[in-house]
Write an enzyme that holds these catalytic residues in place. Structure first.
Site, PDB file in Angstrom:
ATOM      1  N   LEU A  19       0.862  -1.177   0.000  1.00  0.00           N
ATOM      2  CA  LEU A  19       0.000   0.000   0.000  1.00  0.00           C
ATOM      3  C   LEU A  19       0.898   1.226   0.000  1.00  0.00           C
ATOM      4  O   LEU A  19       2.017   1.184   0.527  1.00  0.00           O
ATOM      5  CB  LEU A  19      -0.895   0.041   1.251  1.00  0.00           C
ATOM      6  N   ASP A  20       0.422   2.322  -0.569  1.00  0.00           N
ATOM      7  CA  ASP A  20       1.174   3.568  -0.505  1.00  0.00           C
ATOM      8  C   ASP A  20       1.361   3.980   0.955  1.00  0.00           C
ATOM      9  O   ASP A  20       0.542   3.639   1.827  1.00  0.00           O
ATOM     10  CB  ASP A  20       0.438   4.691  -1.234  1.00  0.00           C
ATOM     11  N   ARG A  21       2.393   4.741   1.204  1.00  0.00           N
ATOM     12  CA  ARG A  21       2.678   5.206   2.570  1.00  0.00           C
ATOM     13  C   ARG A  21       1.451   5.873   3.205  1.00  0.00           C
ATOM     14  O   ARG A  21       1.136   5.641   4.372  1.00  0.00           O
ATOM     15  CB  ARG A  21       3.842   6.206   2.527  1.00  0.00           C
ATOM     16  N   THR A  80      -1.747   5.589   2.339  1.00  0.00           N
ATOM     17  CA  THR A  80      -2.992   4.833   2.241  1.00  0.00           C
ATOM     18  C   THR A  80      -3.087   3.915   3.454  1.00  0.00           C
ATOM     19  O   THR A  80      -2.162   3.168   3.744  1.00  0.00           O
ATOM     20  CB  THR A  80      -3.036   3.988   0.956  1.00  0.00           C
ATOM     21  N   ARG A  96      -5.231   6.822  -7.362  1.00  0.00           N
ATOM     22  CA  ARG A  96      -5.026   8.268  -7.263  1.00  0.00           C
ATOM     23  C   ARG A  96      -4.903   8.890  -8.650  1.00  0.00           C
ATOM     24  O   ARG A  96      -5.480   9.950  -8.927  1.00  0.00           O
ATOM     25  CB  ARG A  96      -3.773   8.539  -6.427  1.00  0.00           C
TER      26      ARG A  96
END
Length: 336
Positions: free
Chosen positions: A147-149, A151, A253
């Site tokens: 996961l993105d930092r 998110t 995004r």
């Protein structure tokens, strides 16, 4: 096992879904930025690095779920502060506090906003390091996706190489049904649909961004996302469910920006209008639910409670969790 012995251990890591198609040398440099290209080339050409048991060239491409044999990695001359220190009791307690599901083969964490999944040159506190809370060697859980930092939400781990391989394989074959919740600017019309828009990565490191691209453009990767409106605050903001059918970096995004409804709190893909509406809100993107085959059989379904950052967005716009269906994409399939 001592720290020094663990450094000498040969490890097997699995290629994350978002890393599908990445070059082997870049995959190594992302994890161990201190390695030189010459070091990676030497390990690959001597057969120390293998992918699914086979030799691979440094420029070879990796597929999601592939098992990478990682030989002992030499230490950097200058180490990042704290990177190689044992976890403190507070770190262990923090790691265990993130668990929302655990059995003999699987751990599911509710990853908080702001915590990176893997380390980098300037990142010394991340999920991958915290996995030492469960032990080292065969006891250490394996990451199977990312996961993105910024998110929050469900992050699955495999206990042992076989469980990790099966989980990673489910992601690689697009068998995992993932549902994200997002707060976006405006009200999409139509209120449900699918986005089929290739994306291409540009820039490097902190300036890396995904932009829409023609399918024939060099470096463009197919990207598909389904979306469905759950609720809206007039014309100002909407609460959407998002389902990625592919796993490109920043896919959700970039796709929401592309259709004119950037996710609130997104400083990278937002615009002046969304920034003004966001105010102090952090990124309003949460990995709410994952459904896939359990490594031992049957279905695994995990839902992550809202993060404090997402809860702040819900409170600001007056959304209630009870408004959402368990699976707003029941019956929805990929366009191709």
């Amino acid at each position: 096992m001592t720290d020094e012995a663990f450094k000498r251990e040969v490890k097997t890591l699995y290629v994350a879904e978002a890393e599908d198609g990445i070059r082997l040398d870049r995959w190594f440099r992302r994890r161990w930025p201190h390695l030189s290209n010459i070091q990676v080339q030497k390990m690959a050409r001597s057969g120390q690095i293998r992918v699914d048991g086979a030799r691979i060239k440094p420029e070879g491409r990796l597929t999601a779920g592939a098992a990478v044999r990682v030989p002992p990695i030499p230490d950097a001359v200058v180490r990042a502060p704290g990177e190689h220190q044992a976890l403190s009791p507070a770190d262990v307690a923090f790691a265990k506090s993130l668990v929302i599901y655990e059995d003999d083969l699987v751990i599911a964490l509710n990853k908080p906003w702001g915590l990176a999944v893997q380390g980098g040159t300037k990142t010394t506190r991340h999920v991958d390091r915290l996995l030492s809370a469960w032990g080292e060697g065969m006891e250490r859980p394996r990451l199977v996706h990312r996961l993105d930092r910024d998110t929050s939400g469900v992050l699955l781990l495999g206990k042992g190489p076989e469980a990790a391989k099966r989980l990673a394989g489910a992601f690689a074959r697009r068998q995992a049904k993932k549902t994200y919740w997002a707060l976006v600017i405006g009200l999409p019309k139509p209120t449900a649909g699918q986005i089929d828009l290739p994306l291409k990565k540009t820039g490097i490191n902190d300036f890396e961004i995904m932009r829409p691209a023609d399918a024939k453009e060099h470096g463009a990767e197919p990207a598909e996302t389904a979306y469905a409106l759950i609720s809206h605050a007039g014309q100002r903001a909407s609460w959407l469910a998002l389902r990625p059918f592919t796993g490109r970096t920043h896919q959700l995004r970039a796709h929401m920006k592309a259709i004119g409804h950037p996710i609130l709190g997104d400083t990278k893909y937002g615009d002046a209008v969304s920034a003004e509406l966001s105010g102090p809100l952090k990124l309003q993107l949460h990995a709410r639910r994952i459904e896939l085959d359990h490594p031992s059989g049957g279905k695994l379904i995990v839902e992550a409670p809202l993060s404090p950052e997402m809860r702040a967005g819900f409170q600001h716009f007056g959304f209630e969790e009870a408004e959402a269906d368990a699976d707003p994409f029941a019956g929805v399939r990929r366009m191709r």
